[in-house]
Design a protein around this motif. Structure first.
Motif, PDB file in Angstrom:
ATOM      1  N   GLY A 275      63.465-101.604  -3.113  1.00 56.58           N
ATOM      2  CA  GLY A 275      64.623-100.708  -3.116  1.00 56.58           C
ATOM      3  C   GLY A 275      65.809-101.243  -3.891  1.00 56.58           C
ATOM      4  O   GLY A 275      66.694-100.484  -4.295  1.00 56.58           O
ATOM      5  N   TYR A 276      65.832-102.564  -4.116  1.00 59.62           N
ATOM      6  CA  TYR A 276      66.963-103.161  -4.831  1.00 59.62           C
ATOM      7  C   TYR A 276      66.677-103.316  -6.327  1.00 59.62           C
ATOM      8  O   TYR A 276      67.338-104.090  -7.003  1.00 59.62           O
ATOM      9  CB  TYR A 276      67.305-104.530  -4.220  1.00 59.62           C
ATOM     10  CG  TYR A 276      66.129-105.470  -4.067  1.00 59.62           C
ATOM     11  CD1 TYR A 276      65.644-106.213  -5.145  1.00 59.62           C
ATOM     12  CD2 TYR A 276      65.491-105.610  -2.832  1.00 59.62           C
ATOM     13  CE1 TYR A 276      64.556-107.074  -5.006  1.00 59.62           C
ATOM     14  CE2 TYR A 276      64.412-106.475  -2.687  1.00 59.62           C
ATOM     15  CZ  TYR A 276      63.948-107.200  -3.775  1.00 59.62           C
ATOM     16  OH  TYR A 276      62.880-108.046  -3.633  1.00 59.62           O
ATOM     17  N   LEU A 277      65.676-102.567  -6.857  1.00 62.19           N
ATOM     18  CA  LEU A 277      65.325-102.697  -8.278  1.00 62.19           C
ATOM     19  C   LEU A 277      66.515-102.373  -9.178  1.00 62.19           C
ATOM     20  O   LEU A 277      66.785-103.075 -10.162  1.00 62.19           O
ATOM     21  CB  LEU A 277      64.137-101.780  -8.613  1.00 62.19           C
ATOM     22  CG  LEU A 277      63.661-101.811 -10.069  1.00 62.19           C
ATOM     23  CD1 LEU A 277      63.160-103.204 -10.451  1.00 62.19           C
ATOM     24  CD2 LEU A 277      62.550-100.771 -10.300  1.00 62.19           C
ATOM     25  N   TYR A 278      67.249-101.308  -8.851  1.00 60.98           N
ATOM     26  CA  TYR A 278      68.425-100.928  -9.660  1.00 60.98           C
ATOM     27  C   TYR A 278      69.447-102.067  -9.696  1.00 60.98           C
ATOM     28  O   TYR A 278      69.941-102.461 -10.757  1.00 60.98           O
ATOM     29  CB  TYR A 278      69.062 -99.664  -9.078  1.00 60.98           C
ATOM     30  CG  TYR A 278      70.332 -99.225  -9.784  1.00 60.98           C
ATOM     31  CD1 TYR A 278      70.279 -98.326 -10.852  1.00 60.98           C
ATOM     32  CD2 TYR A 278      71.581 -99.697  -9.390  1.00 60.98           C
ATOM     33  CE1 TYR A 278      71.431 -97.923 -11.511  1.00 60.98           C
ATOM     34  CE2 TYR A 278      72.739 -99.304 -10.041  1.00 60.98           C
ATOM     35  CZ  TYR A 278      72.652 -98.415 -11.094  1.00 60.98           C
ATOM     36  OH  TYR A 278      73.794 -98.026 -11.743  1.00 60.98           O
ATOM     37  N   THR A 279      69.751-102.619  -8.521  1.00 61.39           N
ATOM     38  CA  THR A 279      70.737-103.701  -8.432  1.00 61.39           C
ATOM     39  C   THR A 279      70.271-104.926  -9.205  1.00 61.39           C
ATOM     40  O   THR A 279      71.051-105.559  -9.919  1.00 61.39           O
ATOM     41  CB  THR A 279      70.965-104.083  -6.953  1.00 61.39           C
ATOM     42  OG1 THR A 279      71.284-102.897  -6.223  1.00 61.39           O
ATOM     43  CG2 THR A 279      72.096-105.083  -6.810  1.00 61.39           C
ATOM     44  N   ASP A 280      68.975-105.231  -9.081  1.00 63.10           N
ATOM     45  CA  ASP A 280      68.443-106.409  -9.754  1.00 63.10           C
ATOM     46  C   ASP A 280      68.521-106.246 -11.271  1.00 63.10           C
ATOM     47  O   ASP A 280      68.924-107.169 -11.993  1.00 63.10           O
ATOM     48  CB  ASP A 280      66.999-106.644  -9.322  1.00 63.10           C
ATOM     49  CG  ASP A 280      66.495-108.016  -9.730  1.00 63.10           C
ATOM     50  OD1 ASP A 280      66.572-108.939  -8.914  1.00 63.10           O
ATOM     51  OD2 ASP A 280      66.048-108.171 -10.883  1.00 63.10           O
ATOM     52  N   LEU A 281      68.132-105.078 -11.787  1.00 63.15           N
ATOM     53  CA  LEU A 281      68.218-104.834 -13.233  1.00 63.15           C
ATOM     54  C   LEU A 281      69.662-104.886 -13.719  1.00 63.15           C
ATOM     55  O   LEU A 281      69.953-105.393 -14.813  1.00 63.15           O
ATOM     56  CB  LEU A 281      67.596-103.472 -13.573  1.00 63.15           C
ATOM     57  CG  LEU A 281      66.067-103.387 -13.478  1.00 63.15           C
ATOM     58  CD1 LEU A 281      65.605-101.954 -13.674  1.00 63.15           C
ATOM     59  CD2 LEU A 281      65.407-104.294 -14.503  1.00 63.15           C
ATOM     60  N   ALA A 282      70.570-104.384 -12.884  1.00 61.45           N
ATOM     61  CA  ALA A 282      71.990-104.397 -13.267  1.00 61.45           C
ATOM     62  C   ALA A 282      72.508-105.823 -13.414  1.00 61.45           C
ATOM     63  O   ALA A 282      73.345-106.103 -14.291  1.00 61.45           O
ATOM     64  CB  ALA A 282      72.825-103.634 -12.238  1.00 61.45           C
ATOM     65  N   THR A 283      72.007-106.770 -12.598  1.00 68.43           N
ATOM     66  CA  THR A 283      72.466-108.159 -12.715  1.00 68.43           C
ATOM     67  C   THR A 283      72.037-108.770 -14.046  1.00 68.43           C
ATOM     68  O   THR A 283      72.618-109.758 -14.499  1.00 68.43           O
ATOM     69  CB  THR A 283      71.910-109.037 -11.567  1.00 68.43           C
ATOM     70  OG1 THR A 283      70.480-109.090 -11.652  1.00 68.43           O
ATOM     71  CG2 THR A 283      72.334-108.505 -10.216  1.00 68.43           C
ATOM     72  N   ILE A 284      71.032-108.184 -14.688  1.00 69.50           N
ATOM     73  CA  ILE A 284      70.596-108.654 -16.016  1.00 69.50           C
ATOM     74  C   ILE A 284      71.340-107.907 -17.118  1.00 69.50           C
ATOM     75  O   ILE A 284      71.970-108.506 -18.000  1.00 69.50           O
ATOM     76  CB  ILE A 284      69.074-108.462 -16.170  1.00 69.50           C
ATOM     77  CG1 ILE A 284      68.334-109.388 -15.205  1.00 69.50           C
ATOM     78  CG2 ILE A 284      68.625-108.721 -17.607  1.00 69.50           C
ATOM     79  CD1 ILE A 284      66.842-109.170 -15.169  1.00 69.50           C
ATOM     80  N   TYR A 285      71.308-106.570 -17.078  1.00 75.87           N
ATOM     81  CA  TYR A 285      71.896-105.781 -18.164  1.00 75.87           C
ATOM     82  C   TYR A 285      73.410-105.951 -18.265  1.00 75.87           C
ATOM     83  O   TYR A 285      73.974-105.934 -19.364  1.00 75.87           O
ATOM     84  CB  TYR A 285      71.560-104.293 -17.978  1.00 75.87           C
ATOM     85  CG  TYR A 285      70.080-103.977 -18.031  1.00 75.87           C
ATOM     86  CD1 TYR A 285      69.216-104.697 -18.848  1.00 75.87           C
ATOM     87  CD2 TYR A 285      69.530-102.946 -17.264  1.00 75.87           C
ATOM     88  CE1 TYR A 285      67.866-104.410 -18.907  1.00 75.87           C
ATOM     89  CE2 TYR A 285      68.182-102.646 -17.310  1.00 75.87           C
ATOM     90  CZ  TYR A 285      67.355-103.373 -18.132  1.00 75.87           C
ATOM     91  OH  TYR A 285      66.021-103.083 -18.186  1.00 75.87           O
ATOM     92  N   GLU A 286      74.068-106.113 -17.118  1.00 75.49           N
ATOM     93  CA  GLU A 286      75.538-106.181 -17.154  1.00 75.49           C
ATOM     94  C   GLU A 286      76.069-107.531 -17.638  1.00 75.49           C
ATOM     95  O   GLU A 286      77.275-107.740 -17.685  1.00 75.49           O
ATOM     96  CB  GLU A 286      76.112-105.855 -15.768  1.00 75.49           C
ATOM     97  CG  GLU A 286      75.956-104.399 -15.347  1.00 75.49           C
ATOM     98  CD  GLU A 286      76.687-103.421 -16.257  1.00 75.49           C
ATOM     99  OE1 GLU A 286      77.561-103.857 -17.026  1.00 75.49           O
ATOM    100  OE2 GLU A 286      76.367-102.220 -16.220  1.00 75.49           O
ATOM    101  N   ARG A 287      75.165-108.434 -18.011  1.00 77.04           N
ATOM    102  CA  ARG A 287      75.616-109.698 -18.586  1.00 77.04           C
ATOM    103  C   ARG A 287      75.839-109.573 -20.095  1.00 77.04           C
ATOM    104  O   ARG A 287      76.117-110.555 -20.781  1.00 77.04           O
ATOM    105  CB  ARG A 287      74.613-110.809 -18.257  1.00 77.04           C
ATOM    106  CG  ARG A 287      74.643-111.180 -16.781  1.00 77.04           C
ATOM    107  CD  ARG A 287      73.566-112.176 -16.389  1.00 77.04           C
ATOM    108  NE  ARG A 287      73.853-113.532 -16.843  1.00 77.04           N
ATOM    109  CZ  ARG A 287      73.145-114.599 -16.483  1.00 77.04           C
ATOM    110  NH1 ARG A 287      72.106-114.447 -15.671  1.00 77.04           N
ATOM    111  NH2 ARG A 287      73.455-115.794 -16.935  1.00 77.04           N
ATOM    112  N   ALA A 288      75.716-108.370 -20.615  1.00 72.07           N
ATOM    113  CA  ALA A 288      76.072-108.111 -22.021  1.00 72.07           C
ATOM    114  C   ALA A 288      77.531-107.693 -22.089  1.00 72.07           C
ATOM    115  O   ALA A 288      78.102-107.215 -21.107  1.00 72.07           O
ATOM    116  CB  ALA A 288      75.185-107.009 -22.592  1.00 72.07           C
TER     117      ALA A 288
END
Length: 461
Positions: A275-288
């Motif tokens: 269920g936390y897939l969105y949050t986990d992906l955001a921790t990667i993408y938002e480092r741009a």
């Protein structure tokens, strides 16, 4: 002296449950010494009072409940950074695998990074030239942007990734530019292809590569993009470089996340993903992004393969919510032999307008984009109509659009994987193709732009 525990209670797949633990922390590194003396490493996934759940980086084979000793190291996973990381190849956890010497780090950084204060972010506004016309001309990449590529199984996304890594550069004044390339869950053959391509072209000299192979542990795959982004943040915000981060394949990353989630017996969400897939992906993408007062920038191109070419699958679906657009590869164009097979109609760069125009690309860029996109869309409609009614039923102007769509795919989108076009060449090809239409059809182009840029091509019909 760090305390050792011999209180392993349970081993399930790559997970180890240790009891009677004092002071264990989430994400803390762990060493497990086997009865043979071999050392395995892992990290703490969960802490519940005196119990700690550990995820092993290597497999659990040989870990004995009775004879193994567990030591909590009191630190998280870090990556040692220095200017010497440029030009090197590492595994998914940041250990050199190119036969070169170990890196002597200036300092060690936590791979989870630090969130960027939204107020401190600079809005992306500068053009990055990839040398690929379908991206530069129609779905322009801007410094600090997150622009994913949505592909399908068997499509040439690896070739496109290597092409972008080889060709990308910033225009204008001389600035330091680097590529951080992270591959997750790829085969040995694919890893060899990426290494060979970057070495052959000389692009490896300005690149940092992280390679996680398909037979490497899932937990390493989860760490790989974070190690790569730690390297990118150091190059961008400490050494003032402009960094392009290419992450492939994010689908393999999400599968590893699902595997760990299933081992932890978590309640699954859509299609079995946590269920936390969105949050986990955001921790990667938002480092741009870009930071005010800092010269450097981080631009991201995550690449993911859509299972069954389904854009509504959780991975592309959630990625689309976090990122600023998407570039979609087409199986139909690939069958026609067009490389790269970028489908420009559903593709989108939401920051395109911020990176084009006078002083960035060229004054005619917006007009060329608008008219080319409209003409191609109408040409595809004419092709669909011809399938139903036959080509003879089309009007003369519809036949012109029909032919334009064919030519546009072949000459503008298609360029091969070793052709590096400047933005000027891309725009000129666009105008040359549009010159097939009478001036009255060019409703989206200013008369002065037609006069200045199409005069040498235009033929009144």
């Amino acid at each position: 002296m760090l305390k050792e525990y011999t209180t392993i209670n349970e081993i399930t797949g790559p997970l180890v449950l240790v009891e009677e633990v004092e002071g264990a922390r989430y994400d803390e590194l762990v060493e497990i010494t086997l009865p043979t003396g071999e050392i395995r490493r892992g990290k703490v996934l969960e802490v519940d009072r005196d119990k700690a759940l550990i995820q092993l980086f290597e497999g659990a084979t040989g870990v004995d409940v009775a004879g193994s000793r567990v030591k909590f190291l009191g630190k998280s996973i870090t990556f040692g950074v220095s200017p010497d990381i440029v030009g090197r190849i590492f595994n998914g956890l940041g250990k050199p695998i190119d036969g070169g010497p170990n890196i002597i780090p200036d300092r060690r950084l936590n791979i989870n990074g630090s969130p960027i204060n939204p107020y401190a972010r600079e809005y992306p506004s500068e053009f990055i030239q990839t040398g690929v016309s379908a991206i530069d001309g129609l779905n322009t990449l801007v410094r600090g942007q997150k622009l994913p590529i949505f592909s399908g199984s068997g499509l040439p996304h690896n070739q496109l990734a290597a092409q972008i890594a080889r060709q990308s550069k910033v225009l204008g004044k001389a600035e330091q530019f680097a590529v951080v390339f992270a591959a997750m869950g790829i085969t040995f053959e694919e890893a060899n292809y990426f290494k060979t391509e970057l070495q052959r072209s000389g692009a490896l000299e300005r690149s940092v590569m992280f390679l996680n192979l398909a037979d490497d542990p899932a937990i390493e795959r989860i760490a790989t993009p974070r190690v790569a982004l730690t390297a990118a943040e150091y190059l961008a915000f400490d050494l003032d470089m402009h960094v392009l981060v290419i992450l492939t394949d994010m689908t393999n990353y999400c599968e590893a996340l699902r595997e760990v989630s299933a081992a932890r017996k978590e309640i699954p969400a859509r299609r079995g993903y946590p269920g936390y897939l969105y949050t986990d992906l955001a921790t990667i993408y938002e480092r741009a992004g870009r930071i005010k007062g800092k010269e450097g920038s981080i631009t991201q191109i995550p690449i993911l393969t859509m299972p069954e070419d389904d854009k509504t699958h959780p991975i592309p679906d959630l990625t689309g919510y976090i990122t600023e657009g998407q570039i979609i590869l087409s199986r139909q164009l690939h069958k026609k032999g067009i490389m790269p097979p970028i489908d420009v109609l559903p593709s989108l760069s939401r920051l395109r307008q911020k990176g084009v125009g006078v002083g960035k690309t060229r004054e005619d860029h917006n007009d060329m984009f608008s008219q080319s996109f409209a003409a191609y869309a109408r040409g595809k409609e004419a092709q669909e109509l011809a399938v139903i009614l036959g080509e003879a039923a089309l009007s003369d102007i519809d036949k012109l659009y029909f032919q334009y769509a064919e030519t546009f795919e072949r000459e503008f989108v298609g360029q091969g994987e070793h052709t590096n076009r400047t933005i000027e060449e891309t725009l000129d090809i666009g105008w040359k193709l549009l010159s097939a239409f009478p001036t009255m059809e060019l409703k989206r182009v200013k008369p002065e732009i037609i006069e200045k840029y199409m005069k040498k091509y235009i033929k009144e019909k």
